[in-house]
Design an enzyme around this catalytic site. Structure first.
Site, PDB file in Angstrom:
ATOM      1  N   ARG A 233       0.862  -1.185   0.000  1.00 46.87           N
ATOM      2  CA  ARG A 233       0.000   0.000   0.000  1.00 46.87           C
ATOM      3  C   ARG A 233       0.899   1.235   0.000  1.00 46.87           C
ATOM      4  NH1 ARG A 233      -3.278  -3.026  -1.436  1.00 46.87           N
ATOM      5  NH2 ARG A 233      -5.280  -3.576  -0.504  1.00 46.87           N
ATOM      6  N   HIS A 281      -1.365  -0.592  -9.703  1.00 47.44           N
ATOM      7  CA  HIS A 281      -1.981  -1.436  -8.662  1.00 47.44           C
ATOM      8  C   HIS A 281      -2.601  -2.713  -9.246  1.00 47.44           C
ATOM      9  CE1 HIS A 281      -3.949  -1.453  -4.436  1.00 47.44           C
ATOM     10  NE2 HIS A 281      -3.754  -2.700  -4.877  1.00 47.44           N
TER      11      HIS A 281
HETATM   12  P1  NDP Z   1      -1.158 -11.104   5.632  1.00 42.35           P
HETATM   13  O1  NDP Z   1      -2.187 -10.460   6.467  1.00 42.35           O
HETATM   14  O2  NDP Z   1      -1.291 -12.553   5.312  1.00 42.35           O
HETATM   15  O3  NDP Z   1       0.288 -10.933   6.318  1.00 42.35           O
HETATM   16  C1  NDP Z   1       0.732  -9.711   6.803  1.00 42.35           C
HETATM   17  C2  NDP Z   1       2.184  -9.827   7.257  1.00 42.35           C
HETATM   18  O4  NDP Z   1       2.609  -8.545   7.721  1.00 42.35           O
HETATM   19  C3  NDP Z   1       2.369 -10.805   8.399  1.00 42.35           C
HETATM   20  O5  NDP Z   1       3.607 -11.448   8.312  1.00 42.35           O
HETATM   21  C4  NDP Z   1       2.340  -9.872   9.606  1.00 42.35           C
HETATM   22  O6  NDP Z   1       3.026 -10.350  10.742  1.00 42.35           O
HETATM   23  C5  NDP Z   1       3.055  -8.668   9.061  1.00 42.35           C
HETATM   24  N1  NDP Z   1       2.713  -7.483   9.858  1.00 42.35           N
HETATM   25  C6  NDP Z   1       1.498  -6.916  10.045  1.00 42.35           C
HETATM   26  N2  NDP Z   1       1.595  -5.862  10.873  1.00 42.35           N
HETATM   27  C7  NDP Z   1       2.891  -5.782  11.222  1.00 42.35           C
HETATM   28  C8  NDP Z   1       3.620  -4.919  12.070  1.00 42.35           C
HETATM   29  N3  NDP Z   1       3.032  -3.915  12.754  1.00 42.35           N
HETATM   30  N4  NDP Z   1       4.946  -5.122  12.211  1.00 42.35           N
HETATM   31  C9  NDP Z   1       5.556  -6.145  11.563  1.00 42.35           C
HETATM   32  N5  NDP Z   1       4.925  -7.007  10.738  1.00 42.35           N
HETATM   33  C10 NDP Z   1       3.608  -6.818  10.581  1.00 42.35           C
HETATM   34  O7  NDP Z   1      -1.044 -10.253   4.305  1.00 42.35           O
HETATM   35  P2  NDP Z   1      -0.757 -10.744   2.805  1.00 42.35           P
HETATM   36  O8  NDP Z   1       0.603 -11.333   2.750  1.00 42.35           O
HETATM   37  O9  NDP Z   1      -1.872 -11.562   2.305  1.00 42.35           O
HETATM   38  O10 NDP Z   1      -0.814  -9.363   2.009  1.00 42.35           O
HETATM   39  C11 NDP Z   1       0.017  -8.264   2.323  1.00 42.35           C
HETATM   40  C12 NDP Z   1      -0.548  -6.999   1.693  1.00 42.35           C
HETATM   41  O11 NDP Z   1      -0.348  -7.009   0.281  1.00 42.35           O
HETATM   42  C13 NDP Z   1      -2.069  -6.841   1.823  1.00 42.35           C
HETATM   43  O12 NDP Z   1      -2.426  -6.360   3.103  1.00 42.35           O
HETATM   44  C14 NDP Z   1      -2.368  -5.845   0.723  1.00 42.35           C
HETATM   45  O13 NDP Z   1      -2.303  -4.532   1.232  1.00 42.35           O
HETATM   46  C15 NDP Z   1      -1.246  -6.060  -0.283  1.00 42.35           C
HETATM   47  N6  NDP Z   1      -1.737  -6.556  -1.564  1.00 42.35           N
HETATM   48  C16 NDP Z   1      -1.445  -5.845  -2.716  1.00 42.35           C
HETATM   49  C17 NDP Z   1      -1.864  -6.289  -3.937  1.00 42.35           C
HETATM   50  C18 NDP Z   1      -1.482  -5.575  -5.188  1.00 42.35           C
HETATM   51  O14 NDP Z   1      -1.966  -5.928  -6.265  1.00 42.35           O
HETATM   52  N7  NDP Z   1      -0.606  -4.593  -5.146  1.00 42.35           N
HETATM   53  C19 NDP Z   1      -2.677  -7.525  -4.081  1.00 42.35           C
HETATM   54  C20 NDP Z   1      -2.903  -8.200  -2.826  1.00 42.35           C
HETATM   55  C21 NDP Z   1      -2.460  -7.719  -1.624  1.00 42.35           C
HETATM   56  P3  NDP Z   1       2.577 -11.714  11.462  1.00 42.35           P
HETATM   57  O15 NDP Z   1       3.128 -12.797  10.556  1.00 42.35           O
HETATM   58  O16 NDP Z   1       3.247 -11.674  12.758  1.00 42.35           O
HETATM   59  O17 NDP Z   1       1.077 -11.698  11.527  1.00 42.35           O
END
Ligand code: NDP
Length: 318
Positions: A233, A281
């Site tokens: 994002r 995007h």
């Molecule tokens: P998930 O919710 O599966 O995983 C999120 C990861 O980020 C986890 O490892 C989590 O840690 C970590 N995280 C969250 N908050 C924090 C924090 N405060 N500090 C450190 N680590 C943190 O997300 P996805 O992998 O499915 O997707 C990631 C993002 O990709 C989505 O939220 C979306 O915004 C973006 N996206 C973009 C697309 C595009 O076309 N450009 C398409 C699809 C998604 P933990 O493992 O400990 O929970």
């Protein structure tokens, strides 16, 4: 869960400006033949809607439906959903975790990362000058890639990068264990992970904790000339600071799929920068043929009185 166990009551409403309704309806109907599937423009009585499959519907969309039992976010990122004020209390919100979506995202991340690791932008510029400009390739392990976010998409991409022989670091909130990836967790380790990254790949969800996480100070911790890949994002990164640092050369290059404002305004300086690659995007999308199964399964679970899988934790924001 077997589709014959329960016939879901009520109808499903679909909303997305980007995804094709007919394709989604076909994929879902093949699994749930008895379910009525309506485009939001076809809904007569909103009281008959029990399920919503939606991507960024307009304000007030969910409040019109008094009998909603499940909201399915048509995608992985839920930042535009969790803060809404029209979500009915007690209705579970789920997201798609589609392996095909993770594969598509990993393909984009691999392309962007290897492009930087192999100096392709430098060769593109040399070609435009008509120059045979030899630059000896580095060994893959000499390029350090840090992946911020090791969730459904980030962990998959980190594994694929590691398979290319790159040195991969990963960062998440809670500790993760991914073979061949140097995993770190928690805020106290972030600055050190960033300082070791020749290429920084942003794959975090946008939450109250992560908004603006990559501010000027943190971007300055990257080694001079490092590349940034943001597929998560735009608001995770201070875009003005990033633009300055790309202009000054502290950041060598960037591949950007997401922006603070989308569409990126026509007068934004990023459009005209040689060291920036912009895509609108689309790094990854949900694929009906593979994601329909888990959506159908969740509808049947809810219909049969069970909690759905892949629920979004509103407090956590993802
Ligand atoms: P998930 O919710 O599966 O995983 C999120 C990861 O980020 C986890 O490892 C989590 O840690 C970590 N995280 C969250 N908050 C924090 C924090 N405060 N500090 C450190 N680590 C943190 O997300 P996805 O992998 O499915 O997707 C990631 C993002 O990709 C989505 O939220 C979306 O915004 C973006 N996206 C973009 C697309 C595009 O076309 N450009 C398409 C699809 C998604 P933990 O493992 O400990 O929970």
């Amino acid at each position: 869960m077997c589709e014959d166990d329960v016939t879901p009551s009520g109808a499903l409403v679909f909303y997305s400006e980007f995804d094709d309704f007919a394709t989604w309806r076909r994929a879902l109907q093949a699994r749930l033949p008895a379910l009525r599937i309506l485009h939001s423009s076809e809904v007569g009585d909103p009281a008959g809607i029990h399920y919503a499959l939606a991507w960024k519907p307009p304000a007030g969309f969910f409040a019109r439906m008094p009998n909603l039992r499940l909201i399915i976010n048509l995608g992985a990122g839920v930042d535009s959903l969790v803060g809404r004020d029209d979500l009915p209390a007690g209705v579970p919100v789920t997201r798609i975790t589609d392996p095909e979506m993770a594969r598509m995202m990993a393909g984009y991340v691999l392309f962007a990362t290897l492009r930087h690791a192999r100096d392709i932008p430098w060769f593109e510029q040399a070609q435009r000058r008509g120059q045979w400009a030899y630059r000896h390739p580095r060994a893959p392990a000499d390029t350090r890639v840090a992946v911020l976010g090791l969730g459904e998409l980030g962990a998959y991409a980190a594994r694929e990068l590691q398979r290319q022989g790159l040195t991969v670091l990963g960062w998440s909130r809670s500790p993760r264990d991914i073979e061949g990836v140097q995993c770190h967790a928690g805020m106290e380790t972030l600055d050190s992970v960033i300082a070791q990254a020749d290429i920084l790949v942003v794959m975090l969800p946008l939450t109250t904790q992560t908004r603006g996480l990559l501010d000027r100070q943190r971007l300055m911790r990257l080694p001079r000339g490092a590349a940034l890949v943001n597929v998560a994002r735009g608001a995770l990164v201070d875009q003005a600071a990033m633009t300055d640092l790309l202009q000054s050369g502290h950041l060598g290059a960037a591949t950007l799929d997401v922006f603070e404002r989308e569409p990126l305004p026509a007068d934004d300086p990023l459009w005209r920068m040689d060291n920036v690659l912009i895509t609108p995007h689309l790094a990854s999308v949900a694929i009906p043929a593979s994601a329909a199964a888990q959506i159908a399964d969740n509808i049947l679970r809810v219909s049969g009185g069970q909690a759905p899988l892949r629920q979004v934790d509103a407090g956590r924001g993802y």
